[in-house]
Design a protein around this motif. Structure first.
Motif, PDB file in Angstrom:
ATOM      1  N   ARG A 452     -65.991  74.756 -22.380  1.00  0.00           N
ATOM      2  CA  ARG A 452     -67.395  74.442 -22.136  1.00  0.00           C
ATOM      3  C   ARG A 452     -67.514  73.194 -21.253  1.00  0.00           C
ATOM      4  O   ARG A 452     -66.947  72.155 -21.568  1.00  0.00           O
ATOM      5  CB  ARG A 452     -68.138  74.185 -23.453  1.00  0.00           C
ATOM      6  N   GLU A 454     -70.482  70.768 -19.466  1.00  0.00           N
ATOM      7  CA  GLU A 454     -71.907  70.428 -19.423  1.00  0.00           C
ATOM      8  C   GLU A 454     -72.110  69.258 -18.466  1.00  0.00           C
ATOM      9  O   GLU A 454     -71.481  68.214 -18.597  1.00  0.00           O
ATOM     10  CB  GLU A 454     -72.429  70.052 -20.810  1.00  0.00           C
ATOM     11  N   ASN A 471     -79.925  70.258 -16.990  1.00  0.00           N
ATOM     12  CA  ASN A 471     -78.621  70.491 -17.598  1.00  0.00           C
ATOM     13  C   ASN A 471     -78.020  71.763 -17.018  1.00  0.00           C
ATOM     14  O   ASN A 471     -78.733  72.747 -16.763  1.00  0.00           O
ATOM     15  CB  ASN A 471     -78.734  70.643 -19.122  1.00  0.00           C
ATOM     16  N   PHE A 473     -74.662  74.366 -17.844  1.00  0.00           N
ATOM     17  CA  PHE A 473     -73.570  74.722 -18.752  1.00  0.00           C
ATOM     18  C   PHE A 473     -72.723  75.824 -18.095  1.00  0.00           C
ATOM     19  O   PHE A 473     -73.260  76.783 -17.531  1.00  0.00           O
ATOM     20  CB  PHE A 473     -74.103  75.253 -20.088  1.00  0.00           C
TER      21      PHE A 473
END
Length: 644
Positions: A452, A454, A471, A473
């Motif tokens: 992951r 971010e 944001n 991701f």
């Protein structure tokens, strides 16, 4: 237990007797007030504590004053059973039954642990536990009314023993029947915490014990959606709507013993070094129970295993030890250390299907390292970085790096930036499950780590208290449950973008607060269906009243998200699974609430009429496929700080 309560009461009475004078003022002052009698003999010192004398913190962090301000955010917090803002979530019809997530977020509590998604909303992590410093015994009550029958009550009692020791006892109890069949929620939390600092301030310790139960009856949603939407007076009484499941329940238990300490061996001004040690043991346990095998999940007679338990459970355990060396001064903080963990994952009743044993206990010893960096310059730059690494034979490599930078280039204008990365085994709920239903048994030992990334930030402006945020991701090996509840991993990465803003406009005593978030799953949209827009508006009037003895806040707030094909809630695992061949769309309709809040000293009342638009139009809103959203109801919230 009755003797413990008696001792606690007597102790509180004794400590209260030592306080000669009390105050109801919540004004913040720099120092305690001391009124000294002018007599030369038997002079009397009268201690008058202010609200600044009542503080809390999480471990090794800065102390904060108890929040007794009636701010605009309180209406979003103290109308929720878990006392957290629900933006980006959609609550089920009964309190204590969880939420349908509308926006993508990472949950660190699921790392190397068993944590079903819908059981995570009232969990207190290590960094959520509060440690207090109060001049006189203090009690707080937070109350919410239940749905149909029941209530929610959180009570905290805390007291200092001298200047260096504090203990706190907290109990949270929730029981709510709900308006639909098989929706009873029964949650409870017991928390004991304490902290100690030595007289020379060279040794400091924190400890807590927490036990949480999050239990729910499971309905599987309503059997016939047309009955919910019809004008038939018989079905306007929601308890008459038949559920898909008739005898099922889910139980999640969460327990942790925790101790952390730090020691400063030298003069901290000359040599700001500390030695820190942390140890804890945590157990997570989940069970889906039934009175008999639910017909809703049976297609043929071979779908159910013979002579297998109706309520198999699974668990994870984590025993962790960390030793760190800390360098700590006002402008630069750095710590690094070693960590040892022993992790277990297992089930109560292993089973063999087609010569494959499912549920064999997996355990490993993990060795790793941790580190933290903090840089604070000119009151304008605040950099915080965190790093964790560990490796084991069963669950592979865990690596996490969190980096946050806060700048104030112009007074009252802030820039926040973050870059986070994590590679870790999927949450343990994806790795193993045993069930009386043949198709819901699985064990995955070959799943890859989820990776992951971010990247995001925000810009805070003085004008209209504005915040703009964005944001991004990227999740490689995205792990999900397919439309029958079997865990899968995507071969391609899933990319999600979010951006939006928050602002408050004022005119005299009227205010309008708005929050808007856009979200787009850039590829593999079918793996994470979500609304494109989530929005909230709150228009209210706030003023002093009753000769400034009280403060009132009254207004209307609306919550909206665009229509989308939602994931379905799957009670067997308490997770959300992909929609089936006939997708069910929710959203596209506003949810409007009207409220009246009042504050008198340290006593708050939150009175809210929820979903008031259903007084004028038919309720066609769903929380998730087959799970209708609540009709109009009155919610009462009370927050009360009692300071002796």
């Amino acid at each position: 237990m009755k003797y413990f309560i008696l001792i606690l009461t007597l102790w509180s009475t004794f400590a209260s007797a030592q306080v000669i004078n009390k105050t109801d003022s919540n004004r913040v002052r720099k120092n305690d007030s001391l009124v000294i009698d002018s007599g030369t003999k038997d002079s009397l010192k009268i201690f008058k504590p202010t609200i600044q004398d009542y503080k809390f913190r999480t471990q090794f962090s800065e102390k904060k004053i108890l929040d007794t301000v009636l701010s605009k955010n309180k209406v979003f917090i103290y109308t929720q059973y878990n006392n957290e803002d629900d933006f980006g979530l959609l609550q089920f019809a009964n309190v204590g039954s969880g939420y349908n997530p509308l926006v993508y977020k990472n949950n660190d509590e699921a790392n190397l642990a068993l944590l079903p998604e819908n059981k995570a909303y009232n969990i207190l992590s290590i960094n959520d536990v509060k440690y207090y410093d109060v001049k006189t015994p203090t009690t707080s009550f937070i109350y919410h009314s239940g749905v149909n029958n029941g209530a929610v009550l959180q009570t905290t009692y805390t007291q200092n023993i001298g200047d260096r020791i504090n203990f706190a006892v907290e109990y949270f109890g929730l029981r709510s029947a709900g308006n639909f069949q098989r929706t009873l929620a029964a949650n409870n939390t017991t928390l004991f915490s304490g902290n100690y600092i030595s007289k020379n301030k060279k040794f400091e310790a924190f400890a807590h014990f927490i036990h949480q139960n999050i239990n729910n009856e499971e309905s599987g949603g309503i059997e016939n959606g047309d009955s919910f939407l019809s004008d038939n007076t018989a079905t306007s009484n929601r308890i008459s709507l038949l559920p898909n499941l008739v005898g099922s329940n889910s139980q999640f238990a969460y327990r942790r013993y925790y101790f952390s300490s730090q020691f400063t061996p030298f003069n901290s001004e000359k040599y700001p070094f500390r030695i820190r040690y942390t140890v804890y043991h945590q157990t997570n346990r989940y069970q889906f129970g039934q009175e008999s095998a639910e017909a809703f999940y049976l297609d043929t007679n071979t779908d159910a295993l013979q002579n297998y338990v109706l309520g198999a459970s699974k668990f994870s355990k984590n025993f962790s030890n960390t030793v760190s060396l800390v360098f700590d001064n006002a402008k630069f903080k750095l710590d690094g250390g070693l960590r040892y963990q022993k992790i277990k994952l297992g089930v109560s009743d292993p089973i063999t299907i087609n010569n494959i044993e499912i549920g064999t206990e997996r355990n490993e010893n993990r060795i790793g390292a941790v580190g933290n960096l903090g840089i604070f310059l000119w009151d304008k730059i605040d950099l915080k970085s965190n790093l964790e690494f560990s490796n084991g034979t069963e669950f592979g490599t865990f690596f996490k790096s969190s980096n946050n930078l806060k700048l104030e280039p112009i007074k009252d204008y802030f820039i926040n930036a973050k870059v986070n990365f994590q590679t870790a085994s999927p949450s343990f709920n994806y790795l193993v499950n045993t069930s009386i239903f043949t198709k819901f048994n699985y064990q995955n030992t070959d799943f890859k780590n989820e990776n992951r990334t971010e990247i995001g930030g925000s810009l805070q402006l003085k004008w209209f208290q504005t915040e703009l945020f964005a944001n991004y991701f990227r999740v490689e090996n995205f792990t999900y449950f397919d439309n029958v509840g079997i865990p899968k991993q995507s071969q391609e990465a899933v990319n999600i973008a979010q951006f939006g803003g928050d602002a408050t406009f004022s005119y005299k005593k009227f205010k309008l607060n708005t929050r808007l978030q856009f979200q787009n799953t850039l590829n593999n949209e079918a793996l994470f269906p979500a609304p494109d827009v989530v929005a909230r508006a709150n228009v209210f009037y706030q003023t002093k009243a009753f000769k400034d003895a009280a403060e009132i806040q009254t207004g209307i707030k609306a919550y909206y998200f665009t229509k989308f094909d939602s994931r379905e809630f799957f009670p067997v695992l308490n997770e959300f699974i992909l929609p089936g061949s006939s997708p069910f769309s929710i959203g596209g309709q506003p949810i409007v609430d009207a409220y009246f809040n009042m504050k008198v000293k340290r006593f708050f009342v939150f009175l809210e009429g929820q979903h008031i638009n259903t007084l004028l139009i038919k309720n066609e809103t769903y929380s998730a496929p087959n799970y209708p959203y609540t009709d109009f109801r009155i919610n009462i919230g009370i927050v009360w700080y009692l300071i002796n």
